[in-house]
Design a protein around this motif. Sequence first.
Motif, PDB file in Angstrom:
ATOM      1  N   SER A 137      26.429  33.153 -30.957  1.00  0.00           N
ATOM      2  CA  SER A 137      25.375  32.175 -31.254  1.00  0.00           C
ATOM      3  C   SER A 137      25.306  31.173 -30.119  1.00  0.00           C
ATOM      4  CB  SER A 137      25.681  31.444 -32.558  1.00  0.00           C
ATOM      5  OG  SER A 137      25.713  32.348 -33.622  1.00  0.00           O
ATOM      6  N   SER A 138      24.087  30.867 -29.707  1.00  0.00           N
ATOM      7  CA  SER A 138      23.888  29.973 -28.577  1.00  0.00           C
ATOM      8  C   SER A 138      23.102  28.748 -28.997  1.00  0.00           C
ATOM      9  CB  SER A 138      23.121  30.694 -27.469  1.00  0.00           C
ATOM     10  OG  SER A 138      23.747  31.911 -27.155  1.00  0.00           O
ATOM     11  N   GLY A 139      23.537  27.592 -28.513  1.00  0.00           N
ATOM     12  CA  GLY A 139      22.811  26.353 -28.713  1.00  0.00           C
ATOM     13  C   GLY A 139      22.566  25.698 -27.365  1.00  0.00           C
ATOM     14  N   PHE A 140      21.311  25.377 -27.087  1.00  0.00           N
ATOM     15  CA  PHE A 140      20.948  24.765 -25.817  1.00  0.00           C
ATOM     16  C   PHE A 140      20.980  23.250 -25.954  1.00  0.00           C
ATOM     17  CE2 PHE A 140      19.538  29.015 -25.409  1.00  0.00           C
ATOM     18  CZ  PHE A 140      19.553  29.309 -24.059  1.00  0.00           C
ATOM     19  N   SER A 141      21.659  22.585 -25.061  1.00  0.00           N
ATOM     20  CA  SER A 141      21.738  21.132 -25.079  1.00  0.00           C
ATOM     21  C   SER A 141      20.370  20.564 -24.704  1.00  0.00           C
ATOM     22  CB  SER A 141      22.799  20.649 -24.092  1.00  0.00           C
ATOM     23  OG  SER A 141      22.769  19.244 -23.976  1.00  0.00           O
ATOM     24  N   MET A 142      19.862  19.696 -25.557  1.00  0.00           N
ATOM     25  CA  MET A 142      18.569  19.067 -25.298  1.00  0.00           C
ATOM     26  C   MET A 142      18.723  17.794 -24.472  1.00  0.00           C
ATOM     27  SD  MET A 142      16.607  21.210 -26.695  1.00  0.00           S
ATOM     28  CE  MET A 142      15.053  20.368 -26.703  1.00  0.00           C
ATOM     29  N   GLU A 143      19.854  17.096 -24.670  1.00  0.00           N
ATOM     30  CA  GLU A 143      20.092  15.843 -23.963  1.00  0.00           C
ATOM     31  C   GLU A 143      21.597  15.590 -23.931  1.00  0.00           C
ATOM     32  OE1 GLU A 143      18.954  11.092 -24.362  1.00  0.00           O
ATOM     33  OE2 GLU A 143      18.589  12.430 -26.044  1.00  0.00           O
ATOM     34  N   ARG A 144      22.097  15.234 -22.774  1.00  0.00           N
ATOM     35  CA  ARG A 144      23.512  14.873 -22.667  1.00  0.00           C
ATOM     36  C   ARG A 144      23.630  13.379 -22.920  1.00  0.00           C
ATOM     37  NH1 ARG A 144      26.924  16.783 -17.598  1.00  0.00           N
ATOM     38  NH2 ARG A 144      25.221  15.803 -16.509  1.00  0.00           N
ATOM     39  N   ILE A 145      24.269  13.021 -24.019  1.00  0.00           N
ATOM     40  CA  ILE A 145      24.404  11.624 -24.418  1.00  0.00           C
ATOM     41  C   ILE A 145      25.585  10.981 -23.704  1.00  0.00           C
ATOM     42  CG2 ILE A 145      24.681  10.048 -26.377  1.00  0.00           C
ATOM     43  CD1 ILE A 145      22.088  11.764 -26.476  1.00  0.00           C
ATOM     44  N   LYS A 146      26.686  11.677 -23.645  1.00  0.00           N
ATOM     45  CA  LYS A 146      27.870  11.175 -22.946  1.00  0.00           C
ATOM     46  C   LYS A 146      28.521  12.332 -22.217  1.00  0.00           C
ATOM     47  CE  LYS A 146      32.380   9.003 -23.379  1.00  0.00           C
ATOM     48  NZ  LYS A 146      33.401   8.418 -24.244  1.00  0.00           N
ATOM     49  N   TYR A 147      28.933  12.068 -21.002  1.00  0.00           N
ATOM     50  CA  TYR A 147      29.671  13.053 -20.232  1.00  0.00           C
ATOM     51  C   TYR A 147      30.651  12.298 -19.349  1.00  0.00           C
ATOM     52  CZ  TYR A 147      30.920  16.454 -16.691  1.00  0.00           C
ATOM     53  OH  TYR A 147      31.630  17.274 -15.861  1.00  0.00           O
ATOM     54  N   THR A 148      31.904  12.650 -19.457  1.00  0.00           N
ATOM     55  CA  THR A 148      32.896  12.061 -18.580  1.00  0.00           C
ATOM     56  C   THR A 148      34.017  13.059 -18.361  1.00  0.00           C
ATOM     57  OG1 THR A 148      34.395  10.199 -18.225  1.00  0.00           O
ATOM     58  CG2 THR A 148      34.162  10.970 -20.492  1.00  0.00           C
ATOM     59  N   THR A 149      34.655  12.944 -17.243  1.00  0.00           N
ATOM     60  CA  THR A 149      35.870  13.719 -17.000  1.00  0.00           C
ATOM     61  C   THR A 149      37.090  12.819 -17.147  1.00  0.00           C
ATOM     62  OG1 THR A 149      35.775  13.279 -14.629  1.00  0.00           O
ATOM     63  CG2 THR A 149      34.693  15.301 -15.418  1.00  0.00           C
ATOM     64  N   ALA A 150      36.862  11.521 -17.346  1.00  0.00           N
ATOM     65  CA  ALA A 150      37.954  10.557 -17.465  1.00  0.00           C
ATOM     66  C   ALA A 150      38.621  10.666 -18.830  1.00  0.00           C
ATOM     67  CB  ALA A 150      37.431   9.144 -17.239  1.00  0.00           C
ATOM     68  N   LEU A 151      39.928  10.827 -18.821  1.00  0.00           N
ATOM     69  CA  LEU A 151      40.695  10.910 -20.066  1.00  0.00           C
ATOM     70  C   LEU A 151      41.214   9.519 -20.445  1.00  0.00           C
ATOM     71  CD1 LEU A 151      42.833  14.089 -19.303  1.00  0.00           C
ATOM     72  CD2 LEU A 151      40.763  13.931 -20.693  1.00  0.00           C
ATOM     73  N   PRO A 152      41.293   9.220 -21.748  1.00  0.00           N
ATOM     74  CA  PRO A 152      41.890   7.944 -22.147  1.00  0.00           C
ATOM     75  C   PRO A 152      43.385   7.966 -21.830  1.00  0.00           C
ATOM     76  CG  PRO A 152      41.383   9.286 -24.076  1.00  0.00           C
ATOM     77  CD  PRO A 152      40.848  10.019 -22.886  1.00  0.00           C
TER      78      PRO A 152
END
Length: 157
Positions: A137-152
């Motif tokens: 099953s595939s879902g296409f992202s419509m909008e990226r709300i948050k994206y980070t590579t930084a870990l807490p």
Amino acid sequence: MAFQLDRIDRSILAVLQEDATLPVAELAERAGLSPSPCWRRIRRLEEAGIIRRRVALLDAEKLRVGVTVFVSIRTSQHNAAWAERFCRLVSAIPEVVEFHRMSGTVDYLLRVVVPDIAAYDAIYKQLIGIGDLLDVSSGFSMERIKYTTALPTHYAP
């Protein structure tokens, strides 16, 4: 024994996650150290495996892979030989940028980046060609709300 991080280590990690290209002198200043002790701490964090590597983050749109697809895979195969082959073949697909084995009703979750639906269809055909999949099953992202590579870092001991 777990590696212990102090406030300065956390500060160094936070700054490096934002910009790993900063000169040691600037990084040291932001962390409240002189350059030599700062460099020693960075080396210690690398040797402990906390800093795994330093990389460049690229712009997906400019590389024409701005479409993100989340792919959920279910299989009836739950044996080691099948899983090893499946993981090896999926991991070899460059467009698959994340690949997780899951608990629950989905066995595997992939994050795939492509330029368009036609390119994803080629990836889909590769996936189903591997065989023994119950559902893809595939879902296409419509909008990226948050994206980070930084870990807490505040959970680290």
